[in-house]
Write an enzyme that holds these catalytic residues in place. Structure first.
Site, PDB file in Angstrom:
ATOM      1  CB  SER A 237      -0.940   0.008   1.198  1.00 27.58           C
ATOM      2  OG  SER A 237      -0.338   0.662   2.285  1.00 27.58           O
ATOM      3  CE  LYS A 238       2.870   7.023  -2.928  1.00 31.95           C
ATOM      4  NZ  LYS A 238       4.127   6.960  -3.643  1.00 31.95           N
ATOM      5  NE  ARG A 239      -4.045   4.887   3.375  1.00 31.95           N
ATOM      6  CZ  ARG A 239      -5.142   4.169   3.503  1.00 31.95           C
ATOM      7  NH1 ARG A 239      -5.400   3.559   4.629  1.00 31.95           N
ATOM      8  NH2 ARG A 239      -5.983   4.073   2.509  1.00 31.95           N
TER       9      ARG A 239
END
Ligand code: GLU
Length: 469
Positions: A237-239
């Site tokens: 995930s980009k997060r």
């Protein structure tokens, strides 16, 4: 019915690897069947809206060759293709769904617990509240009995009891639809035959099917895709700072290699893994999509990228590398440099480190002269360099790798030494690095005679001083 798939990204400002994988599979499934591939922008979550995000989606689709047949800028007659421009449509269908008993107005504040009391409001009560301008949402009305089932092409038969499904919001108080409503309306009105999306939507799909049924619409074929994980348990995930398509491009991966690699994240080809977009269109099949999470393996991407780099014609590879050579201030044979780098490089961003000895050698480090396999050490390296220095002054064929190899080999023969006893010290004197693109011959070729002599001399002097100590 013609095969029609859609890629429906939300404009978040980056193209997550999982998203691009979904786009690719949507594209391949449609194109394998000579069908249509549609781009729809799902921007109903206004808080998540990021400026320039839609342009970025266009750009990535264009760059990767995932050309859509219909989308915001290519009208196919079922637009608009941007959800925020379809609000009237959602309101019209929400009203129809209410009339058919599949949805209801809800005036409750906050989360619902248990049955929605608004289900029991009379027509008059509802109208009064609406007239009074009381904030409201439209919720799905779900039967309390019975089951809903469907067959997913990847996950198989799914069956749930209706009473386990929550009466989710379809139209929010700001008038925007939720994904849970818009996806059904749009997929139907856009004649989507195959819904291809991440498996996080699998559990909500029965709710969507209830809406289709209430409208008496045909339910599309579902193809839910496994997640892309970074290891056994964590999703990419980009997060968490994981790679997006743009990040990978910046790190020096080729778009062809990225596309090829992500095609394998959840699908396995019959044999050969190196596949162009056209190969993928020809070979892609839904039956080989896996249920289990795919693991994003950067080493495999590196390997694959290296394969693509090696298969390029030298000139094309050279063109690609030219921007990375801007930091080189010395006049060197750049084409030779590319030739040396091509078989070794895995990704373009490694170029910088590979060529960092060209402007000047690294600082002297006597320990690098010691190489077990080459049987070298600072003492015998000094002897080797003295010998090379003495003879190389008369050697001028620096652009001819064969001739230069012969020159070194002959020196070794003459002294009854292994080639490495001569070549390793030269390589180290020219770079002061233990890992170099190419050996003594290639590096001397790249640097040219004058610089080669200069560095040999410096190496010699330093070794002398070192050996004295
Ligand atoms: N907008 C949704 C997302 O970005 C798309 C899901 C779908 O493909 O239906 O996750």
């Amino acid at each position: 019915m013609k095969m029609r798939t859609r890629f429906a990204p939300s404009p978040t400002g980056y193209m997550h690897i999982g998203n691009l994988r979904t786009a690719l599979y949507c594209y391949l499934i449609a194109k394998h069947d000579h069908g249509d591939f549609i781009l729809r922008i799902e921007d109903t979550d206004q808080q998540r809206e990021v400026e320039g995000a839609i342009d970025l989606i266009y750009q990535v689709m264009e760059e990767t060759g995932l050309h859509y047949d219909e989308g915001p800028d290519i009208d196919g007659g079922v637009g608009p293709y941007i959800q925020s421009q379809r609000l009237d449509i959602y309101h019209e269908y929400a009203q129809k769904l209410i009339d058919l008993g599949g949805a209801h107005y809800c005036f409750c504040e906050g989360e619902l617990e248990g049955e929605d009391p608004c289900l029991h409001l009379s027509q008059q009560e509802i109208q009064d509240k609406l007239d009074a301008g009381i904030s409201h949402v439209i919720r799905q009305t779900i039967p309390t009995t019975g089951t809903t089932s469907f067959d997913d092409e990847v996950y198989g038969h799914i069956e749930v009891e209706n009473k386990t499904l929550n009466e989710g919001i379809l139209i929010k108080s700001d008038g925007y639809p939720t994904y849970n409503f818009a996806n059904v309306i749009d997929d139907h009105l856009m004649n989507i035959s195959h819904v291809v999306r991440g498996n996080e939507y699998l559990s909500s799909t029965p709710k969507y099917n209830l809406i289709y049924k209430t409208f008496d619409w045909e339910i599309p074929t579902y193809i839910h895709l496994p997640p892309v994980n970074k290891d056994e348990t964590h999703k990419l995930s980009k997060r968490n700072g994981d790679a997006s398509y743009q990040d990978l491009k910046e790190k020096g991966y080729l778009k062809e290699a990225i596309i090829n690699y992500i095609a394998l994240l959840g699908w396995s080809p019959a044999d050969e893994e190196i596949l162009s977009l056209d190969d993928l269109i020809a070979q892609f099949n839904i039956e080989h999509i896996s249920k289990s999470p795919a693991i994003f393996d950067i080493d495999k991407l590196n390997w694959m990228n290296g394969m693509y780099l090696r298969e390029m014609p030298l000139n094309q590879f050279h063109e690609l590398l030219l921007p990375y050579y801007h930091s080189i201030t010395r006049k060197v044979d750049l084409l030779e440099l590319s030739k040396v780098l091509q078989p070794r490089l895995e990704k373009l961003s490694d170029v910088e480190e590979s060529i960092d000895f060209i402007n000047q050698a690294h600082p002297f480090d006597a320990s690098i002269y010691t190489h077990k396999k080459m049987k070298t050490n600072p003492e015998n390296s000094l002897e080797a360099l003295e010998l090379v220095k003495e003879r190389i002054a008369d050697f001028d064929d620096f652009n001819n790798d064969e001739a230069m190899t012969e020159f070194f080999v002959n020196l070794a023969k003459e002294k009854e030494l292994k080639n490495g006893r001569i070549m390793w010290p030269v390589r180290v004197a020219l770079t002061n690095k233990s890992f170099t693109p190419g050996g003594a011959v290639e590096i001397a070729h790249i640097l040219g005679k004058e610089e080669t002599l200069r560095r040999l001399n410096i190496g010699l002097e330093k070794l002398k001083a070192e050996n004295k100590e």
